[in-house]
Design a protein around this motif. Structure first.
Motif, PDB file in Angstrom:
ATOM      1  N   ILE A 183     -27.956 -15.553   2.959  1.00  0.00           N
ATOM      2  CA  ILE A 183     -27.650 -14.301   2.265  1.00  0.00           C
ATOM      3  C   ILE A 183     -28.928 -13.467   2.218  1.00  0.00           C
ATOM      4  O   ILE A 183     -29.973 -13.938   1.771  1.00  0.00           O
ATOM      5  CB  ILE A 183     -27.149 -14.591   0.832  1.00  0.00           C
ATOM      6  CG1 ILE A 183     -25.876 -15.448   0.910  1.00  0.00           C
ATOM      7  CG2 ILE A 183     -26.908 -13.295   0.087  1.00  0.00           C
ATOM      8  CD1 ILE A 183     -25.411 -15.935  -0.429  1.00  0.00           C
ATOM      9  N   PHE A 184     -28.836 -12.229   2.673  1.00  0.00           N
ATOM     10  CA  PHE A 184     -29.962 -11.305   2.643  1.00  0.00           C
ATOM     11  C   PHE A 184     -29.739 -10.305   1.522  1.00  0.00           C
ATOM     12  O   PHE A 184     -28.652  -9.777   1.346  1.00  0.00           O
ATOM     13  CB  PHE A 184     -30.085 -10.555   3.971  1.00  0.00           C
ATOM     14  CG  PHE A 184     -30.412 -11.455   5.116  1.00  0.00           C
ATOM     15  CD1 PHE A 184     -31.707 -11.863   5.338  1.00  0.00           C
ATOM     16  CD2 PHE A 184     -29.415 -11.890   5.993  1.00  0.00           C
ATOM     17  CE1 PHE A 184     -32.010 -12.681   6.408  1.00  0.00           C
ATOM     18  CE2 PHE A 184     -29.707 -12.712   7.046  1.00  0.00           C
ATOM     19  CZ  PHE A 184     -31.017 -13.113   7.263  1.00  0.00           C
ATOM     20  N   ASP A 185     -30.730 -10.013   0.721  1.00  0.00           N
ATOM     21  CA  ASP A 185     -30.620  -9.018  -0.353  1.00  0.00           C
ATOM     22  C   ASP A 185     -31.077  -7.675   0.103  1.00  0.00           C
ATOM     23  O   ASP A 185     -31.905  -7.387   0.813  1.00  0.00           O
ATOM     24  CB  ASP A 185     -31.443  -9.433  -1.583  1.00  0.00           C
ATOM     25  CG  ASP A 185     -30.808 -10.618  -2.283  1.00  0.00           C
ATOM     26  OD1 ASP A 185     -29.594 -10.782  -2.180  1.00  0.00           O
ATOM     27  OD2 ASP A 185     -31.579 -11.367  -2.931  1.00  0.00           O
TER      28      ASP A 185
END
Length: 185
Positions: A183-185
């Motif tokens: 998951i990339f923010d």
């Protein structure tokens, strides 16, 4: 009681272990060990041993066995012989490292090298430097026949145990297949 000089300390300890003789042998020199065995034989003249691989039945058999030359002497090398074997093995290794050039080595010709290798093969099976030198000479020179080391039973057993130990101690890589979410923010 006279114990033949061909029986070294390690072999005397091995005999003590096999026959289960109650003699303390840790941290003791060979002369003291010989003296302790002699004293024990004098005190226990009529002692009978159980079944053993040496076929020694009683104390008089033990005295006869130790009084004669060691029949396993061919596998037990004295320190001078071991040093000679290691010296010639190192020379074989340096010969291979120098590109198998006779001018840069102590070997005069092919026959001199051949006889040295045969001598190391015959008596150096229990010495790791000798085994390494023969492996190296077999890899570098394409001889008419490969040189083979002569091993005694104890050395074969030790090498198998080392191989098993090495196989057990090497880390094993296990692949695990599963979904991974990043998951990339």
């Amino acid at each position: 009681m006279n114990i033949h000089h061909s029986h070294n300390k390690d072999y005397l300890i091995k005999i003590i272990k096999i026959l289960k003789i109650p003699i303390k042998y840790s941290n003791i020199t060979k002369p003291l060990l010989v003296e302790n065995i002699s004293e024990w034989c004098e005190i226990n003249e009529k002692f009978k041993f159980g079944r053993n691989p040496l076929f020694i039945n009683n104390t008089s058999d033990l005295i006869d066995y130790l009084g004669n030359a060691n029949i396993n002497k061919k596998t037990l090398l004295c320190v001078k012989d071991r040093e000679k074997l290691m010296k010639f093995s190192r020379r074989i290794i340096s010969f291979c490292d120098n590109g198998c050039d006779y001018d840069l080595s102590i070997f005069k010709d092919k026959d001199d090298l051949h006889f040295t290798i045969l001598w190391v093969c015959k008596y150096g099976g229990s010495i790791s430097t000798c085994r390494r030198s023969i492996e190296l000479i077999n890899k570098t020179l394409p001889p008419d026949k490969k040189y083979e080391m002569c091993f005694d039973d104890e050395t074969i057993k030790e090498l198998k145990e080392k191989e098993i130990h090495k196989a057990l101690m090497t880390p094993k890589f296990n692949k695990k297949f599963k979904k991974v979410f990043v998951i990339f923010d």
